[in-house]
Design an enzyme around this catalytic site. Structure first.
Site, PDB file in Angstrom:
ATOM      1  CE  LYS A  61      -2.292  -0.539   3.767  1.00  0.00           C
ATOM      2  NZ  LYS A  61      -1.776  -1.801   4.325  1.00  0.00           N
ATOM      3  NE  ARG A  76       7.549  -3.361   6.058  1.00  0.00           N
ATOM      4  CZ  ARG A  76       6.239  -3.081   5.984  1.00  0.00           C
ATOM      5  NH1 ARG A  76       5.726  -2.621   4.865  1.00  0.00           N
ATOM      6  NH2 ARG A  76       5.467  -3.241   7.035  1.00  0.00           N
ATOM      7  NE  ARG A  93       1.982  -4.169  11.209  1.00  0.00           N
ATOM      8  CZ  ARG A  93       3.210  -4.325  10.747  1.00  0.00           C
ATOM      9  NH1 ARG A  93       4.196  -4.644  11.559  1.00  0.00           N
ATOM     10  NH2 ARG A  93       3.459  -4.158   9.485  1.00  0.00           N
ATOM     11  NE  ARG A 127      -4.059  -0.733  10.156  1.00  0.00           N
ATOM     12  CZ  ARG A 127      -3.076  -0.187   9.463  1.00  0.00           C
ATOM     13  NH1 ARG A 127      -3.203   1.023   8.966  1.00  0.00           N
ATOM     14  NH2 ARG A 127      -1.956  -0.857   9.247  1.00  0.00           N
ATOM     15  NE  ARG A 158       6.736  -0.185   9.737  1.00  0.00           N
ATOM     16  CZ  ARG A 158       5.581  -0.262   9.085  1.00  0.00           C
ATOM     17  NH1 ARG A 158       5.479   0.243   7.875  1.00  0.00           N
ATOM     18  NH2 ARG A 158       4.547  -0.837   9.634  1.00  0.00           N
TER      19      ARG A 158
HETATM   20  P1  ADP Z   1       1.161  -1.661   7.608  1.00  0.00           P
HETATM   21  O1  ADP Z   1       0.693  -1.046   6.339  1.00  0.00           O
HETATM   22  O2  ADP Z   1       2.489  -2.305   7.484  1.00  0.00           O
HETATM   23  O3  ADP Z   1       0.126  -2.531   8.254  1.00  0.00           O
HETATM   24  P2  ADP Z   1       1.024   1.007   8.765  1.00  0.00           P
HETATM   25  O4  ADP Z   1       2.273   1.736   8.497  1.00  0.00           O
HETATM   26  O5  ADP Z   1      -0.170   1.341   7.953  1.00  0.00           O
HETATM   27  O6  ADP Z   1       1.365  -0.554   8.697  1.00  0.00           O
HETATM   28  O7  ADP Z   1       0.592   1.178  10.312  1.00  0.00           O
HETATM   29  C1  ADP Z   1       1.486   0.849  11.363  1.00  0.00           C
HETATM   30  C2  ADP Z   1       0.737   0.840  12.692  1.00  0.00           C
HETATM   31  O8  ADP Z   1       0.136   2.150  12.932  1.00  0.00           O
HETATM   32  C3  ADP Z   1      -0.445  -0.127  12.772  1.00  0.00           C
HETATM   33  O9  ADP Z   1      -0.035  -1.440  13.076  1.00  0.00           O
HETATM   34  C4  ADP Z   1      -1.281   0.534  13.873  1.00  0.00           C
HETATM   35  O10 ADP Z   1      -0.758   0.292  15.161  1.00  0.00           O
HETATM   36  C5  ADP Z   1      -1.112   2.029  13.594  1.00  0.00           C
HETATM   37  N1  ADP Z   1      -2.181   2.533  12.675  1.00  0.00           N
HETATM   38  C6  ADP Z   1      -2.010   3.056  11.439  1.00  0.00           C
HETATM   39  N2  ADP Z   1      -3.188   3.400  10.900  1.00  0.00           N
HETATM   40  C7  ADP Z   1      -4.135   3.077  11.810  1.00  0.00           C
HETATM   41  C8  ADP Z   1      -5.561   3.154  11.843  1.00  0.00           C
HETATM   42  N3  ADP Z   1      -6.264   3.616  10.798  1.00  0.00           N
HETATM   43  N4  ADP Z   1      -6.206   2.721  12.961  1.00  0.00           N
HETATM   44  C9  ADP Z   1      -5.541   2.249  14.005  1.00  0.00           C
HETATM   45  N5  ADP Z   1      -4.197   2.132  14.036  1.00  0.00           N
HETATM   46  C10 ADP Z   1      -3.499   2.529  12.955  1.00  0.00           C
END
Ligand code: ADP
Length: 193
Positions: free
Chosen positions: A23, A137, A150, A98, A139
């Protein structure tokens, strides 16, 4: 027809997909092609954590555990971001919504200015590829146990959005298990350009 990147009408779209589905990579590429901002809630939250702000301190542990930040807190983060001037000509959201509650919040936020979503693009990638990509990655939340958490949270909380948006006629499915450029082309095609 005009061959340029700018659209006359704002495009408001969401990229949906599991962690590791690409994404973030695609959001940047697509947004720059379409001339709209890519809005990544994950990046926004990580910036807050890095800067040590009050919000950053509140979300740090939740993120590190692979859990979701509370819907109310996210609603405020997204409300403030969508109110900025650059988002008035459209946007590509990455990482929001989400949960079904967040999808309803987004509808309400957009509805307040008579706007609505144009499309939701689902990047489909097989589970074993997702794990491999994410572990590759660097991170802080990419440790194997956190990655698995996750993915579990995605299946439980976020995947229901597929049906939610399908029911609204907004869902476009794209095969995310191909070269980056091909995925970009497929997403652009699914958005009608
Ligand atoms: P990925 O795309 O690898 O799942 P993101 O970079 O989008 O990870 O998000 C990393 C973390 O940030 C998530 O695991 C969550 O803890 C938090 N997060 C991001 N966006 C949201 C959201 N819309 N609602 C709740 N938590 C979020």
């Amino acid at each position: 027809m005009d061959g340029g990147a700018r659209r006359r009408r704002p495009l408001r779209a969401v990229l949906l997909g599991a962690p590791g589905s690409g994404k973030g990579t695609q959001a940047e590429r697509i947004a720059s092609r379409l001339g709209v901002p890519a809005i990544s809630t994950g990046d926004m939250l990580r910036d807050q954590v890095a800067a040590g702000t009050e919000l950053g301190l509140r979300v740090r542990d939740v993120m590190a555990a692979g859990s979701l930040v509370e819907d109310d807190l996210m609603a405020e983060v997204v409300r403030a971001r969508l109110a900025r001037s650059d988002a008035q000509r459209g946007f590509l959201l990455d990482g929001y919504p989400r949960t079904t509650v967040q999808a309803e919040t987004l509808e309400r936020l957009l509805g307040a200015t008579d706007a609505r979503l144009d499309a939701v693009v689902l990047l489909e990638v097989p589970e074993e590829i997702l794990v491999l990509r994410t572990l590759g990655r660097q991170r802080a939340d990419d440790r194997e146990d956190v990655v698995r958490e996750r993915l579990r949270v995605y299946r439980e909380k976020t995947e229901p959005l597929v049906g939610y948006y399908q029911g609204r006629g907004l869902l476009r499915r794209v095969d995310g298990d191909q070269a980056v450029e091909r995925v970009t082309a497929a997403v652009l095609a699914s958005l009608g350009g």
